[in-house]
Design a protein around this motif. Structure first.
Motif, PDB file in Angstrom:
ATOM      1  N   GLU A  49      39.699  34.943  39.186  1.00 18.16           N
ATOM      2  CA  GLU A  49      38.239  34.791  39.240  1.00 18.16           C
ATOM      3  C   GLU A  49      37.771  33.940  38.082  1.00 18.16           C
ATOM      4  N   GLY A  50      36.911  33.000  38.379  1.00 20.60           N
ATOM      5  CA  GLY A  50      36.368  32.150  37.317  1.00 20.60           C
ATOM      6  C   GLY A  50      37.260  30.970  36.972  1.00 20.60           C
ATOM      7  N   ALA A  51      38.388  30.836  37.667  1.00 20.63           N
ATOM      8  CA  ALA A  51      39.265  29.697  37.381  1.00 20.63           C
ATOM      9  C   ALA A  51      38.612  28.411  37.861  1.00 20.63           C
ATOM     10  N   ASN A  52      38.958  27.327  37.207  1.00 20.26           N
ATOM     11  CA  ASN A  52      38.351  26.044  37.522  1.00 20.26           C
ATOM     12  C   ASN A  52      39.446  24.975  37.518  1.00 20.26           C
ATOM     13  N   PRO A  53      40.300  25.010  38.552  1.00 21.60           N
ATOM     14  CA  PRO A  53      41.462  24.108  38.536  1.00 21.60           C
ATOM     15  C   PRO A  53      41.062  22.650  38.733  1.00 21.60           C
ATOM     16  N   MET A  54      42.012  21.784  38.406  1.00 23.68           N
ATOM     17  CA  MET A  54      41.772  20.342  38.533  1.00 23.68           C
ATOM     18  C   MET A  54      42.553  19.787  39.715  1.00 23.68           C
ATOM     19  N   SER A  55      42.608  18.444  39.816  1.00 20.32           N
ATOM     20  CA  SER A  55      43.208  17.801  40.997  1.00 20.32           C
ATOM     21  C   SER A  55      44.648  18.226  41.251  1.00 20.32           C
ATOM     22  N   GLY A  56      45.404  18.473  40.176  1.00 22.43           N
ATOM     23  CA  GLY A  56      46.843  18.675  40.379  1.00 22.43           C
ATOM     24  C   GLY A  56      47.350  20.044  40.004  1.00 22.43           C
ATOM     25  N   ASN A  57      46.461  20.995  39.719  1.00 18.79           N
ATOM     26  CA  ASN A  57      47.005  22.282  39.294  1.00 18.79           C
ATOM     27  C   ASN A  57      46.435  23.493  40.036  1.00 18.79           C
ATOM     28  N   THR A  58      45.908  23.240  41.220  1.00 15.48           N
ATOM     29  CA  THR A  58      45.427  24.355  42.045  1.00 15.48           C
ATOM     30  C   THR A  58      46.532  25.378  42.298  1.00 15.48           C
ATOM     31  N   TYR A  59      47.773  24.871  42.355  1.00 15.92           N
ATOM     32  CA  TYR A  59      48.910  25.766  42.631  1.00 15.92           C
ATOM     33  C   TYR A  59      49.027  26.877  41.596  1.00 15.92           C
ATOM     34  N   LYS A  60      48.468  26.645  40.413  1.00  9.47           N
ATOM     35  CA  LYS A  60      48.569  27.674  39.373  1.00  9.47           C
ATOM     36  C   LYS A  60      47.783  28.941  39.738  1.00  9.47           C
ATOM     37  N   LEU A  61      46.801  28.799  40.613  1.00  6.07           N
ATOM     38  CA  LEU A  61      46.071  30.002  41.068  1.00  6.07           C
ATOM     39  C   LEU A  61      47.060  30.962  41.718  1.00  6.07           C
ATOM     40  N   GLN A  62      47.878  30.394  42.604  1.00  5.00           N
ATOM     41  CA  GLN A  62      48.873  31.207  43.307  1.00  5.00           C
ATOM     42  C   GLN A  62      49.899  31.780  42.314  1.00  5.00           C
ATOM     43  N   LEU A  63      50.252  30.966  41.313  1.00  9.43           N
ATOM     44  CA  LEU A  63      51.231  31.445  40.331  1.00  9.43           C
ATOM     45  C   LEU A  63      50.654  32.609  39.527  1.00  9.43           C
ATOM     46  N   VAL A  64      49.382  32.506  39.177  1.00  2.32           N
ATOM     47  CA  VAL A  64      48.751  33.600  38.427  1.00  2.32           C
ATOM     48  C   VAL A  64      48.698  34.861  39.280  1.00  2.32           C
ATOM     49  N   ARG A  65      48.272  34.723  40.535  1.00  2.00           N
ATOM     50  CA  ARG A  65      48.221  35.901  41.421  1.00  2.00           C
ATOM     51  C   ARG A  65      49.591  36.580  41.475  1.00  2.00           C
ATOM     52  N   THR A  66      50.618  35.744  41.604  1.00  2.00           N
ATOM     53  CA  THR A  66      51.970  36.286  41.721  1.00  2.00           C
ATOM     54  C   THR A  66      52.434  36.904  40.398  1.00  2.00           C
ATOM     55  N   ALA A  67      52.181  36.195  39.298  1.00  2.00           N
ATOM     56  CA  ALA A  67      52.653  36.684  37.999  1.00  2.00           C
ATOM     57  C   ALA A  67      52.004  38.028  37.667  1.00  2.00           C
ATOM     58  N   VAL A  68      50.692  38.136  37.927  1.00  2.00           N
ATOM     59  CA  VAL A  68      49.987  39.385  37.631  1.00  2.00           C
ATOM     60  C   VAL A  68      50.539  40.513  38.506  1.00  2.00           C
ATOM     61  N   LYS A  69      50.651  40.236  39.771  1.00  2.00           N
ATOM     62  CA  LYS A  69      51.181  41.255  40.690  1.00  2.00           C
ATOM     63  C   LYS A  69      52.576  41.713  40.237  1.00  2.00           C
ATOM     64  N   ARG A  70      53.424  40.762  39.947  1.00  4.56           N
ATOM     65  CA  ARG A  70      54.805  41.108  39.613  1.00  4.56           C
ATOM     66  C   ARG A  70      54.903  41.802  38.255  1.00  4.56           C
ATOM     67  N   ALA A  71      54.062  41.383  37.311  1.00  5.16           N
ATOM     68  CA  ALA A  71      54.085  42.038  35.999  1.00  5.16           C
ATOM     69  C   ALA A  71      53.663  43.504  36.137  1.00  5.16           C
ATOM     70  N   ILE A  72      52.641  43.746  36.922  1.00  6.34           N
ATOM     71  CA  ILE A  72      52.169  45.128  37.111  1.00  6.34           C
ATOM     72  C   ILE A  72      53.249  45.960  37.796  1.00  6.34           C
ATOM     73  N   MET A  73      53.848  45.379  38.820  1.00  8.46           N
ATOM     74  CA  MET A  73      54.878  46.123  39.545  1.00  8.46           C
ATOM     75  C   MET A  73      56.098  46.386  38.662  1.00  8.46           C
ATOM     76  N   GLN A  74      56.422  45.394  37.843  1.00  7.73           N
ATOM     77  CA  GLN A  74      57.545  45.560  36.921  1.00  7.73           C
ATOM     78  C   GLN A  74      57.237  46.646  35.900  1.00  7.73           C
ATOM     79  N   ALA A  75      56.021  46.617  35.355  1.00  6.45           N
ATOM     80  CA  ALA A  75      55.640  47.636  34.366  1.00  6.45           C
ATOM     81  C   ALA A  75      55.696  49.021  34.992  1.00  6.45           C
ATOM     82  N   GLY A  76      55.231  49.115  36.235  1.00  4.47           N
ATOM     83  CA  GLY A  76      55.164  50.407  36.900  1.00  4.47           C
ATOM     84  C   GLY A  76      56.461  50.812  37.587  1.00  4.47           C
ATOM     85  N   GLY A  77      57.446  49.953  37.537  1.00  9.18           N
ATOM     86  CA  GLY A  77      58.718  50.270  38.175  1.00  9.18           C
ATOM     87  C   GLY A  77      58.622  50.327  39.689  1.00  9.18           C
TER      88      GLY A  77
END
Lengths: 324, 714
Positions: free
Chosen positions: A293-321
């Motif tokens: 939320e609140g991200a403001n990607p540029m012409s070539g880095n929209t893909y980072k939105l997906q990476l953030v969604r994935t990284a957050v999800k995976r970090a939480i799941m990893q922390a929680g086992g």
């Protein structure tokens, strides 16, 4: 490389006395030396702080952890204390997949290294501006740049450890000519006002001496980095989470994103969404969604939105086992 | 005339052995000295001043302050006032000094007033390159219009592969010393015999005055044939500094910017086909850049050259980037990727197994190689567990990790180059082989020793091989996979000639004639009668004080059946793609490759391993990134010009297609072919895994995710 004077003090006090606007602190040297070779840093004096014994080591302190500024990635990665209580820190340290860098690179150096933005590194200044003041990243090649830019700052904070340390509530101790001060890790970073400014709040005559991490007290924590390569490579996006548990539910959450903004980014909405909930894969996915939320990607880095969604999800799941 | 032909496969002793490199320990332990390691007495350091702009005119250049920098001994100006530079890092001036630092200080003290001029540095969108595109003219074969009209199915796509830059571990450069009697030259070169005359021509001195020596080279890959601007300027700096030796090797950024760009290639490809997968028509519009000289033209359609109806259009695009250089199999990896991607897309559209489609269309491949490809597809499929693991495109389960397989093919020439060899047999029994050739790291020294040992019936260790000096008989440059055929053939001829002379000396003593003798197992004996023999040492002793020295030449016009050209190869990639991150992970590469008679299977496999690793880098990571506005290369470093590390490689399985029918063709070069098909195979495997084509390599997370996003929204 510009010729320089080399100083090798053995106390913090002596080191501070040797510092000035024209001096630079040398620890692992993995960034500073290459900056000097490119004439991006031209200190007249290098002050080596590796001979200052009190700046090293990792130890228990007041229920938490004290990490010396010159402790290496390798010390962090192999510390039993870190592994058992603060896996997010160990995971972040192991994300630096070069043994050479892990052996030489220090915790202080990781936190205070300069951004890797290729406009900055090619001599276009910290804000990456052309002669006429045009910001180059938004109209140029920005695949590795910020999706949470601030002002004219489009580079990303390069630290591997900052997201984990911020999520854990760590503080940095700083020594200067007028005594010591303590700041939150997030407060180490500022947005430079000019293209020749600095992105660090540390003053030229100050030294980062140690990091203090509060007691873990069963906080579940994890770091997830998305890297293109397994071999040494900068993360494309990182998420570090620290979850204070109350029974099976989350009492308080902290989620910090790396490599997506000029400073580490606190994903407050995502963290709030976890409060009072029981960990689950669906909840982790929802937090990932809120983290951009609140991200403001540029012409070539929209893909980072997906990476953030994935990284957050995976970090939480990893922390929680939780298995995927 | 003596019989030079290779002994039959079944009786060979030294040839065919899986020996490790002769210089392996020397290299692995750091004892091997590369010319960039050398320090000479009174050594000076040379540094280039290069252009920060992609295109500019130099209004004025002032070197006076540089000349006053302490330690600076000489400054030369390459681009003078009024002249233009046409790419970033183009050489403008050079400075020699007593330390590298002083030379850099000197460079920084040179004052230049630039008039910055417009540039074009990006070519991926042909519609945006203005007048920089030069069409090569349309080529039409058969009746493509009719073929497409009558096609049962047609498929089209657009594909692209960017400019790559050479990344030799040892950068380009040399030490050079101008002495009153001539020039001593220690370059990093693939061309020991030819680089001296090249430097001499540029210096306008007789070629006889340039002495070249190089024991080892830290990588060349097609980028180190000429003396280059840095060789010429270093020699001039040495002359201007009173003949002190000058060491000038490029720094990494300059190395990546100007020491060799592999051209890009982009193409829109349309294919007409029958429902059974037979291709009936091909149309391609392709373009490429290799800097200001335009770009290489990928040979399209690749391998399937005899597709009956074709329309080809190609444009070379001039861009303000570093100059083009040969890069391991020039234009082939590009052509293989473009063609194999289009064939895979056709197969996916037809719902067919791509190997079936490749096999169906082998009728369009050159007849001489069809059987090889058919055999290799079968072998590669077996090794990759194709029948178990292949699935229809995108049919890869519901998890986040999608696994896929893909295939790519190669072809190459590889006939032996012109090579001269001197073989000496000494009275003490020791034997020496001398060639003005070079071991690029491929094991050339080792295979030469194997060939000589085979002729003489001696252990391989008994052969002393000397390379790397232009005092030795000339061999051509190592390029185009021509070395192994050239040096092995010349060595075979020279050693057979020398052995004939030895037979002449000892025949009488053995009560026979020279033609009845053979050299086997360390003995000279009467053929088929081991009782009538002399040990090698005893035979050589009969030479008295006179060594035998004989020459041998591989004449490419008449290679005597010792070497030939034309190979086939098939590669299969097995990848896993994380569709939540776009990260592609290599599980396995399978490479099946023929190269005729294989002198040393271990070294041959090692060549293929290296080629597969290069393909993995090219498919997943490597890309020169240009900034449109500033004209700069943004990643002239090993940080963002990404290369695979050990953990990124996965498993590589190599099968050398060693069979009697391949062996009897003679030796064929191997350096290039295995580097051709890998990018195609990996790109096809990713399409198979994720269910959609990622049109542009390298297959970086952003491109993979974008393709997935487009598939979702389609």
């Amino acid at each position: 490389m510009q010729a320089f004077e080399y100083a090798n003090p053995t106390t913090v006090k002596d080191a501070i006395a040797l510092l000035s606007d024209d001096a630079a602190v040398l620890a692992g040297g993995t960034d500073l030396i290459s900056m000097m070779k490119e004439y991006l840093a031209t200190p007249k004096r290098l002050v080596n702080i590796k001979s200052i014994k009190e700046l090293g080591g990792i130890a228990k302190a007041g229920g938490g952890l004290r990490i010396g500024a010159t402790a290496t990635f390798d010390e962090l990665a192999t510390s039993t204390l870190v592994r058992t209580e603060y896996p997010s820190l160990q995971q972040a340290a192991l994300g630096v997949t070069s043994p050479q860098i892990r052996n030489m690179g220090t915790v202080g150096g990781d936190l205070l290294q300069r951004p890797r933005c290729w406009y900055f590194r090619n001599g276009f200044g910290i804000l990456g501006k052309d002669k006429d003041g045009t910001s180059l990243a938004p109209i140029g090649e920005n695949r590795y740049h910020a999706i949470f830019p601030k002002g004219d700052a489009y580079y990303v904070n390069p630290s591997s450890l900052a997201p984990a340390l911020i999520a854990l509530g760590a503080k940095a101790k700083i020594a200067g000519p007028n005594g010591n001060r303590e700041v939150g890790i997030d407060e180490l970073y500022v947005i430079p006002g000019t293209n020749s400014g600095r992105e660090l709040s540390l003053q030229p005559n100050e030294i980062l001496t140690e990091i203090v991490v509060p007691a873990a007290r069963g906080t579940k924590n994890a770091t997830y980095e998305v890297r293109h390569k397994e071999a040494l490579d900068w993360p494309l996006a990182t998420a570090s989470v620290a979850l204070q548990m109350k029974g099976t539910s989350i009492a308080k959450a902290s989620i910090v994103l790396g490599h997506v903004g000029p400073t580490p980014v606190m994903a407050a909405a995502a963290a709030n969404a976890l409060t009072g909930k029981t960990l689950s894969a669906d909840l982790a996915t929802e937090a990932g969604r809120l983290a951009v939320e609140g991200a403001n990607p540029m012409s070539g880095n929209t893909y980072k939105l997906q990476l953030v969604r994935t990284a957050v999800k995976r970090a939480i799941m990893q922390a929680g086992g939780i298995k995927a | 005339m003596p019989n030079y032909s290779w002994p039959p496969m079944t009786t060979r002793k030294a040839i065919g052995q899986r020996l490790t490199r002769h210089d392996g320990i020397e290299k692995a332990s750091g004892r091997a000295k590369y010319n960039s390691d050398l320090n000479k007495q009174d050594l000076l350091y040379g540094v280039l001043l290069t252009s920060p702009y992609a295109h500019a005119r130099i209004r004025s250049i002032d070197t006076s302050a540089a000349e006053r920098v302490p330690g600076v001994t000489a400054v030369t100006v390459i681009v003078k006032a009024g002249e233009e530079v046409n790419w970033q890092s183009q050489e403008i001036a050079a400075v020699a000094a007593t330390s590298e630092q002083a030379a850099r200080d000197g460079v920084r003290a040179i004052k230049i007033d630039f008039e910055v001029l417009p540039h074009v540095v990006r070519e991926e969108d042909l519609s945006k390159v203005g007048n920089r595109a030069t069409p090569a003219g349309e080529q039409v074969t058969g009746d493509p219009e009719k073929a497409f009209k009558e096609a049962e199915v047609s498929a089209e796509g657009q594909y692209g592969i960017p400019v790559l830059t050479h990344c030799c571990l040892e950068p380009h450069g040399q030490i050079v010393q101008w002495t009153p009697s001539g020039v001593n030259y220690w370059p990093s070169t693939q061309n020991v015999s030819g680089i001296g005359p090249d430097l001499a021509k540029n210096l306008e001195i007789p070629a006889t005055q340039v002495k070249v020596h190089q024991d080892h080279i830290g990588g060349g890959f097609g980028s180190k044939f000429a003396s280059d601007r840095w060789g010429l300027e270093a020699a001039r700096l040495s002359k201007a500094s009173g003949g002190r030796p000058v060491k000038l090797f490029l720094d990494r950024a300059t190395e990546l910017n100007i020491a060799g760009n592999r051209p890009s290639a982009f193409a829109k490809i349309k294919m007409a086909a029958k429902r059974d997968g037979t291709i009936t028509g091909w149309e391609s519009t392709s373009w490429a850049t290799g800097g200001m000289s335009g770009g290489g033209m990928p040979p399209l359609p690749y391998v399937f050259t005899n597709i009956p109806n074709k329309r080809l259009n190609h444009s070379a695009v001039k861009t303000n980037g570093g100059p083009l250089r040969a890069w391991r199999a020039p234009n082939h990896p590009q052509a293989s990727f473009l063609t194999c991607a289009a064939v895979e897309d056709l197969a996916a559209k037809l719902g067919m197994d791509p190997i079936e489609v490749f096999l169906k269309n082998l009728q369009w491949a050159p007849e001489a190689r069809r059987e090889s490809y058919a055999h290799q597809f079968k072998k590669a499929a077996e090794m990759a567990e194709w029948s178990k693991r292949w699935h229809r495109r995108g049919d890869s389960g519901s998890g986040n990790i999608k696994r896929g397989l893909g295939v790519g093919i190669c072809t190459w020439g590889g006939a032996g180059h012109l090579s001269n060899c001197r073989a000496t047999i000494h009275p003490d029994g020791s034997v020496q082989i001398e060639l003005g050739s070079q071991d690029l790291g491929t094991g050339t020294r080792t295979i030469i020793a194997q060939v000589a040992a085979e002729t003489y019936g001696l252990p391989v260790e008994a052969v002393k091989v000397s390379l790397g000096d232009n005092a030795f008989p000339a061999s051509n440059a190592s390029g185009g996979s021509t070395t192994v055929g050239g040096v092995c053939s010349s060595t075979r001829i020279a050693t057979v000639n020398a052995l004939e002379k030895l037979f002449e000396q000892v025949a009488t003593g053995l009560n026979t004639t020279p033609d009845k003798l053979e050299a086997v197992g360390g003995k000279i004996q009467v053929k088929g009668d081991a009782a009538k023999s002399l040990t090698w040492a005893a035979a050589c002793k009969k030479l008295g004080t006179q060594s035998i020295t004989e020459m041998g030449q591989n004449d490419p016009k008449n290679p005597k059946g010792l070497n030939t050209q034309g190979v086939a190869g098939v590669q299969i990639a097995d990848v896993s793609v994380d569709v939540e991150t776009g990260v592609v992970k290599m599980n396995r590469m399978v490479a099946v490759q023929d190269c005729g008679l294989v002198v040393n299977p271990r070294l041959a496999e090692s060549q293929v391993l290296g080629a597969c690793i290069m393909s993995i880098c090219g498919a997943l990571m490597e890309e020169r990134i240009m900034d449109a506005r500033t004209g700069r290369v943004l990643n002239p470093d090993m940080e963002f010009y990404k290369l695979a590390g050990a953990a990124d490689i996965g498993e590589i399985l190599v099968h050398m297609d060693i069979r009697e029918e391949n062996d009897k063709r003679g030796i064929i070069g191997l350096g290039e072919p295995p580097t051709v098909g890998g990018i195609a195979a990996i790109a096809n495997a990713v399409a198979n895994a994720i269910g959609v084509r990622v049109p542009m390599v390298p297959l970086t997370p952003d491109r993979v995710l974008m393709a997935l996003e487009e598939k979702r929204s389609a």
